[in-house]
Write a protein that holds these residues in place. Structure first.
Motif, mmCIF file in Angstrom:
data_model
loop_
_atom_site.group_PDB
_atom_site.id
_atom_site.type_symbol
_atom_site.label_atom_id
_atom_site.label_comp_id
_atom_site.label_asym_id
_atom_site.label_seq_id
_atom_site.Cartn_x
_atom_site.Cartn_y
_atom_site.Cartn_z
ATOM 1 N N HIS A 84 -10.341 14.149 -2.723
ATOM 2 C CA HIS A 84 -9.086 14.234 -1.955
ATOM 3 C C HIS A 84 -9.039 15.632 -1.362
ATOM 4 O O HIS A 84 -9.249 16.605 -2.080
ATOM 5 C CB HIS A 84 -7.847 14.110 -2.854
ATOM 6 N N HIS B 106 -9.893 11.183 2.463
ATOM 7 C CA HIS B 106 -10.541 10.828 1.198
ATOM 8 C C HIS B 106 -12.002 10.549 1.465
ATOM 9 O O HIS B 106 -12.328 9.816 2.397
ATOM 10 C CB HIS B 106 -9.834 9.632 0.566
ATOM 11 N N ASP C 277 -4.656 14.802 5.659
ATOM 12 C CA ASP C 277 -5.262 14.140 4.513
ATOM 13 C C ASP C 277 -6.604 13.493 4.851
ATOM 14 O O ASP C 277 -6.849 13.125 6.002
ATOM 15 C CB ASP C 277 -4.299 13.059 4.006
ATOM 16 N N CYS D 87 -3.363 8.222 -0.642
ATOM 17 C CA CYS D 87 -4.589 7.750 -1.304
ATOM 18 C C CYS D 87 -4.629 6.234 -1.515
ATOM 19 O O CYS D 87 -5.624 5.601 -1.143
ATOM 20 C CB CYS D 87 -4.819 8.450 -2.636
HETATM 21 ZN ZN LIG Z 1 -5.365 11.653 -2.105
#
Ligand SMILES: [Zn+2]
Ligand SMILES: [Zn+2]
Length: 643
Positions: A517, A386, A384, A335
């Motif tokens: 997220h 965002h 992942d 992040c």
């Molecule tokens: Zn994250």
């Protein structure tokens, strides 16, 4: 009279002092036989405890986590009763429910328990369960409780009592056994229909190795024999499908002491699976407007001070390395790096939603005792991304993420899953949770509405939110019914401010974006560990490291085999030839063991007719067919990602 509110919002009046058992009887006798405990304004109670004020009530059965816990915890009492009958000198510490069953820590003096003893305890438990003894709750003063355990000579319970306040102490008795316990318990022992004691282990008192070692006895119980049979079958199957065993047999991954514990090395076969998963993720994300980024594996200390990972998350990070007088950390999450990419250029509302994706490599310090195959590792590759969006865009974005989860579940044949909406606890604002009471309520409402509108089944859990916002935890079940925690989908209204992320809105004012997220495929490590068990190593064609194995009956047919191999390779089908001078039977058996989906047997007849004899993993001989026809079929199967 008092008002009882049911989970669906329905309200009904009952007389004061009624019990959850009375209420369930008023609904149906069948239900009353299944109710194990009751949630009363959020707390779990015995079903026989009188309710004296207006209450939100949820009746708990075997299907509810809390119901199951109550069942297993009550079974620990039953086991204690049986142990005390057989070994009267025993002293008891604690007996909680665990993930699959329960245990009790006991002090048996010099007595060493054998498997034979376990069977005896089991038999005694069955006998005692049949007596249908009620679990009777009794409030008791501290001094009376102390007298009881002094007389009994149980210093462990006396130690427990020291930490308890007078006026909040309860005893529970069933049959001849009395325990100091807060409860709750099931109504009576007759609910426990099937019992299996599974394990004996040593456990230091209070987990401290300087203390005496107690005996921990594990067991599991069920309200029906059929459920126990199914459970034992599942355990047996899980052993066969153990991802560590299959990972080795199928050359998926390895661990090496010189590299370090918890650091998986992906072998070529495992890497094929990784690349196919990434291809799926990239295709899906690109179609939904994600942009890909790449970030380094380390960053300066300052970045993690801004994010709050330091000091709060420090224990889970690798220690820092010093470079040019500055501390650098291996990244434990992607992040902060993504936030810096957001901040790199000025943003306006026209740039939102911005969806940044990366299969990011993270490093986490897990204690060596906690490491477990691919399930708990120190280096992980995360699916992942965002999403930075405005409040108005949030619902749509959150819904798309949920849709993505569901799409993946379909592809992988995951039929059973539960989404858990984890909320904050207002009492812990400023400690466990960012102190933004209104934002909490607002975002929780938004998530709840999205889930309801999308008609996704979910449960709500208090006090399990992330530090910076509510989240959806996703639990999935493998084909053999074992539960895995997959990944979370989190709302974040705090990090944006910590990183001073801004965009200009339509009125030229600056605003902070909301951040989502998400990691629907979790990490490669955990997900491939799951898939190994889920498929028992028999990957569908699109994921199989080797999709087609060509088996010439003798060396005479190697040239023909090679011509097929070339055609398959040109079409990106992963194929190999078994050109060993082995009998065809052995070649087939070896290929079966490697779980290759397709085997093509090639001999005189196939060469003369320009055909192949097809064998499908798990299905056997499918007959012969023209090479073109086979290639066409396997291409579709791989491309459509058929299960
Ligand atoms: Zn994250
Ligand atoms: Zn208890």
């Amino acid at each position: 009279m008092i008002n009882i509110t049911f989970p669906d919002g329905a309200k009904k009046e009952f007389s004061k002092g009624t019990t959850a058992l009375d209420i369930s009887k008023s609904i149906s006798e069948g239900l009353a036989k299944k109710v194990l405990a009751a949630q009363i304004n959020g707390d779990v109670w015995d079903v026989t405890r009188p309710i004296v004020s207006d209450t939100a009530l949820k009746l708990l059965t075997w299907e509810d986590g809390e119901g199951k816990n109550t069942f297993w915890h009550s079974s620990a009492h039953l086991m204690a009763e049986a142990i005390e009958v057989l070994f009267p000198a025993v002293k008891f510490w604690v007996g909680p429910p665990v993930e699959n069953g329960f245990y009790y820590d006991v002090d048996l003096g010099d007595k060493k328990l054998t498997d034979d003893d376990l069977r005896k305890i089991e038999v005694k438990m069955v006998e005692l369960a049949k007596k249908n003894n009620d679990y009777i709750r009794k409030e008791i003063s501290k001094s009376e409780a102390e007298d009881y355990f002094k007389e009994k000579g149980d210093e462990y319970k006396l130690d427990l009592l020291q930490g308890l306040e007078d006026g909040a102490i309860t005893f529970y008795t069933q049959g001849s056994f009395t325990d100091l316990c807060r409860g709750p318990h099931i109504p009576h022992t007759g609910f426990i229909k099937a019992i299996k004691l599974t394990n004996i282990a040593g456990a230091y008192w209070k987990g401290d190795e300087h203390n005496k070692q107690l005996t921990r006895i594990y067991g599991v119980t069920f309200p029906a024999q059929k459920l126990l049979d199914e459970y034992l079958l599942m355990l047996e199957e899980a052993k066969k499908r153990d991802h560590r065993k299959l990972g080795k047999e199928l050359s998926i991954f390895t661990m090496d002491d010189d590299v370090g514990p918890g650091l998986a090395l992906w072998l070529p076969n495992g890497t094929v699976i990784i690349e196919e998963l990434e291809k799926l993720a990239k295709e899906t994300e690109t179609a939904q407007g994600y942009k890909r980024v790449v970030t380094p594996h380390i960053a300066k200390e300052n970045l993690y001070l801004t994010s709050g990972h330091l000091p709060y998350y420090q224990d889970s990070m690798y220690p820092p390395m010093e470079l040019e007088g500055v501390n650098y950390y291996l990244k434990a999450m992607n992040c902060p790096h993504h936030h810096k990419i957001f901040a790199a250029e000025p943003k306006s509302y026209k740039d939102l939603p911005l969806r940044l994706a990366e299969y990011g490599t993270c490093y986490r310090y897990e204690q060596s005792g906690e490491l477990f195959g691919l399930m708990r590792v120190r280096c992980l590759h995360m699916n992942d991304a965002h999403i930075y969006c405005t409040k108005e865009q949030f619902a749509q974005e959150f819904r798309s993420v949920n849709d993505m989860y569901i799409k993946y579940f379909k592809i992988f044949g995951i039929d059973k899953y539960v989404m858990r909406l984890s909320l904050h606890d207002p009492a812990k604002l400023g400690q466990k949770y960012v102190d933004e009471p209104e934002l909490w309520i607002e975002t929780e409402m938004m998530v709840r509405e999205v889930m309801r509108e999308a008609d996704i089944p979910f449960i709500e859990v208090q006090d399990e939110g992330a530090f910076y916002g509510p989240k959806i935890d996703v639990q999935i079940w493998s084909t053999i019914g074992r539960e895995f925690t997959l990944a979370t989908n989190q709302v974040d209204f705090a990090q944006g401010r910590r990183f001073k992320l801004e965009y200009t809105n339509q009125n030229n004012d600056t605003e902070t974006p909301l951040i989502i997220h998400r990691a629907p495929l979790g990490t490669h490590e955990r997900f491939i560990g799951f898939l190994l068990e889920h498929y028992a190593g028999k990957f569908p064609v699109w994921l199989a490291p080797v999709q087609v194995k060509i088996l010439p009956i003798s060396d005479k047919f190697i040239d023909y085999s090679k011509s097929i191999l070339e055609r398959l390779k040109k079409l990106d089908i992963r194929a190999e030839i078994d050109d060993r001078s082995e009998k065809i039977g052995k070649k087939i058996r070896d290929t079966e063991l490697m779980r290759v989906p397709y085997m093509l047997v090639v001999g005189e007849k196939e060469v003369s007719e320009n055909k192949v004899s097809v064998r499908r993993q798990g299905k056997g001989d499918m007959g012969s067919r023209p090479v073109d026809e086979f290639i066409h079929e396997v291409l579709i199967e791989a491309k459509e990602r058929l299960g």
